[in-house]
Structures are given as C-alpha cells and as structure tokens.
Design a protein around this motif. Structure first.
Motif, mmCIF file in Angstrom:
data_model
loop_
_atom_site.group_PDB
_atom_site.id
_atom_site.type_symbol
_atom_site.label_atom_id
_atom_site.label_comp_id
_atom_site.label_asym_id
_atom_site.label_seq_id
_atom_site.Cartn_x
_atom_site.Cartn_y
_atom_site.Cartn_z
ATOM 1 N N TYR A 50 -33.901 53.155 41.717
ATOM 2 C CA TYR A 50 -32.458 53.158 41.877
ATOM 3 C C TYR A 50 -31.833 52.428 43.039
ATOM 4 N N GLU A 51 -32.538 51.577 43.786
ATOM 5 C CA GLU A 51 -31.828 50.795 44.778
ATOM 6 C C GLU A 51 -31.268 49.557 44.097
ATOM 7 N N GLN A 52 -30.078 49.177 44.449
ATOM 8 C CA GLN A 52 -29.401 48.078 43.789
ATOM 9 C C GLN A 52 -29.358 46.839 44.681
ATOM 10 N N TYR A 53 -29.446 45.688 44.036
ATOM 11 C CA TYR A 53 -29.323 44.401 44.706
ATOM 12 C C TYR A 53 -27.940 43.855 44.383
ATOM 13 N N PHE A 54 -27.186 43.532 45.418
ATOM 14 C CA PHE A 54 -25.807 43.108 45.228
ATOM 15 C C PHE A 54 -25.656 41.593 45.362
ATOM 16 N N GLY A 55 -24.735 41.056 44.571
ATOM 17 C CA GLY A 55 -24.334 39.675 44.738
ATOM 18 C C GLY A 55 -23.375 39.535 45.904
ATOM 19 N N PRO A 56 -22.968 38.292 46.229
ATOM 20 C CA PRO A 56 -22.122 38.042 47.393
ATOM 21 C C PRO A 56 -20.654 38.378 47.175
ATOM 22 N N GLY A 57 -20.253 38.614 45.931
ATOM 23 C CA GLY A 57 -18.880 39.020 45.659
ATOM 24 C C GLY A 57 -17.971 37.884 45.239
ATOM 25 N N TYR A 96 -26.226 51.892 52.370
ATOM 26 C CA TYR A 96 -26.098 50.440 52.283
ATOM 27 C C TYR A 96 -25.250 49.964 53.460
ATOM 28 N N VAL A 97 -25.471 48.709 53.849
ATOM 29 C CA VAL A 97 -24.677 48.107 54.914
ATOM 30 C C VAL A 97 -24.014 46.840 54.389
ATOM 31 N N LEU A 100 -23.348 44.080 49.627
ATOM 32 C CA LEU A 100 -24.023 45.215 50.245
ATOM 33 C C LEU A 100 -25.530 44.983 50.291
ATOM 34 N N GLN A 101 -26.135 45.455 51.379
ATOM 35 C CA GLN A 101 -27.585 45.377 51.516
ATOM 36 C C GLN A 101 -28.155 46.791 51.606
ATOM 37 N N PHE A 102 -29.227 47.038 50.903
ATOM 38 C CA PHE A 102 -29.886 48.333 50.904
ATOM 39 C C PHE A 102 -30.539 48.608 52.259
ATOM 40 N N SER A 145 -23.032 46.335 64.179
ATOM 41 C CA SER A 145 -21.629 46.475 63.804
ATOM 42 C C SER A 145 -21.416 45.959 62.385
ATOM 43 N N ALA A 146 -20.946 46.840 61.521
ATOM 44 C CA ALA A 146 -20.795 46.517 60.096
ATOM 45 C C ALA A 146 -20.150 47.718 59.409
#
Lengths: 113, 116
Positions: free
Chosen positions: A100-107, B36-37, B44-46, B86-87
């Motif tokens: 369940y950890e998700q990888y996000f795009g840059p938006g 997440y940060v 977002l980064q895990f 900082s984030a």
C-alpha cells in the motif's frame, strides 16, 4: 524507469472547456489513482483503478471521468471545466505485492478561469 | 468512514532540536498508516508506514513514527531536525481489511519549518 509521469505540468482553461490530464507509469503497477490537492484540504481521491478495465469513484468524482484501457495509462478527463476544479492534480500508483505505499507523479497545476 | 487529523497547520523547530508532527486517525478495525513528505512544487514522497508488528517504525531520512493503538495516534518524529527537513508532511490511513483497492485517506498536512 521513468516512474509516474504526468502531462502537462501547467494548464489554464476557460470555464466550459474540456481537457485530459495524462498519467503513465512504467512499473507495471496494478493500482492507480487520481487526487486533487487544495490548500487546507489535503489530498482527496477523485477516481481509482485496480487494474486495466476496472475503475471506481473516490471521494470527489463529480465533473471527472477516467478510463483504464492499459496497465500503463490512467487519463483523467474534465468534461466541462469549472473554476471549482482549479487545483493541483496528482496521479499515483501502487506496485503489486508491496503493502500500500503509493508512488506519486509530479503533479499538474490546473487553473480554470 | 476513515479519517485523519493533523492538528497543527505548522510546526516550527530549531535545527538540531527534536521534532514531532502529530497525527491521529479513525478507522474501523486495524489501520495501515503512512507518512508522506512534499517539497515545494513536487509530488508526495513516501517516508514510512506501519502495517503490523513493532509500534516504532523507522523510515527515510532519519524519521520514525510511533503507532499508539490506545490513543489512535501515529506521530512522526526525528531526534535532530535539519533545515532541509522543511516541507509539508501528510499522514494517511486506510483500514487493513478494506476491499476495492488502496483507498488512502490523507490528513490536511502540516508545514514543518526548521530554522537555523
């Protein structure tokens, strides 16, 4: 791997126009999702997909359509843009077998005038 | 319904001091919890997750979080803060036994500012 990619990075639309936000991943992830991020509201789930051909609604689906014809791509369509859809949109994917950890795009930053 | 509360919009801490970013949750049954940060203009980064087992979870960049079932909390901690920490930090939750995919619920985020 390129990871999760999103295009465009920025977009300005007029009210009533339509557009498609593109999302692709090259990691063979089964689960993909779209979120919108608004100040003070965190991330809210718009639509998600558990695999090719299967999609479902999230928390805020109104005004948005999705389809999942391939594992790699999960486009988000705005049929008739409204100022309330001004937001930052994130696509995310989750690998199979990883809990369940998700990888996000840059938006994509979208402004509707 | 599942929910996450991050009671502080912003946390300020001096570099070198310990930091805590608070998170409480509500979910039916056992939770899966995540931090997440987000750095400016980035996705977002895990950072770390709690699924089961040891209540103290260690993650990336020296961060850790403690799962407290009785207080339904999952606070993020770091012994010595850096300016580069900082984030914007997000806590997220989902119920362990939920069908229909990985539907996470995110908190509203806490802006961490670490100053010299």
């Amino acid at each position: 791997n390129a990871g999760v990619t999103q295009t465009p990075k920025f977009q300005v639309l007029k009210t009533g126009q339509s557009m498609t936000l593109q999302c692709a991943q090259d990691m063979n992830h089964e689960y993909m999702s779209w979120y919108r991020q608004d100040p003070g509201m965190g991330l809210r789930l718009i639509h998600y997909s558990v695999g090719a051909g299967i999609t479902d609604q999230g928390e805020v689906p109104n005004g948005y359509n999705v389809s999942r014809s391939t594992t790699e791509d999960f486009p988000l369509r705005l049929l008739s843009a409204a100022p309330s859809q001004t937001s930052v949109y994130f696509c995310a994917s989750t690998p199979p077998g990883v809990v369940y950890e998700q990888y996000f795009g840059p938006g994509t930053r979208l402004t509707v005038t | 319904a599942q929910s996450v509360a991050q009671p502080e919009d912003q946390v300020n801490v001096a570099e070198g001091n310990p930091l805590t970013v608070k998170c409480t949750y509500s979910v039916s049954g056992n939770p899966y919890l995540f931090w997440y940060v987000q750095y400016p203009n980035r996705g977002l980064q895990f950072l770390l997750k709690y699924i089961t087992g040891d209540n103290l979870v260690k993650g990336s960049y020296g961060f850790e979080a403690e799962f407290n079932k009785s207080q339904t909390s999952f606070h993020l901690k770091k012994p010595s803060a850096l300016v580069s920490d900082s984030a914007l930090y997000f806590c997220a939750v989902r119920a362990a036994l939920t069908g229909g995919g990985n539907k996470l619920t995110f908190g509203t985020g806490t802006q961490l500012k670490v100053e010299l």
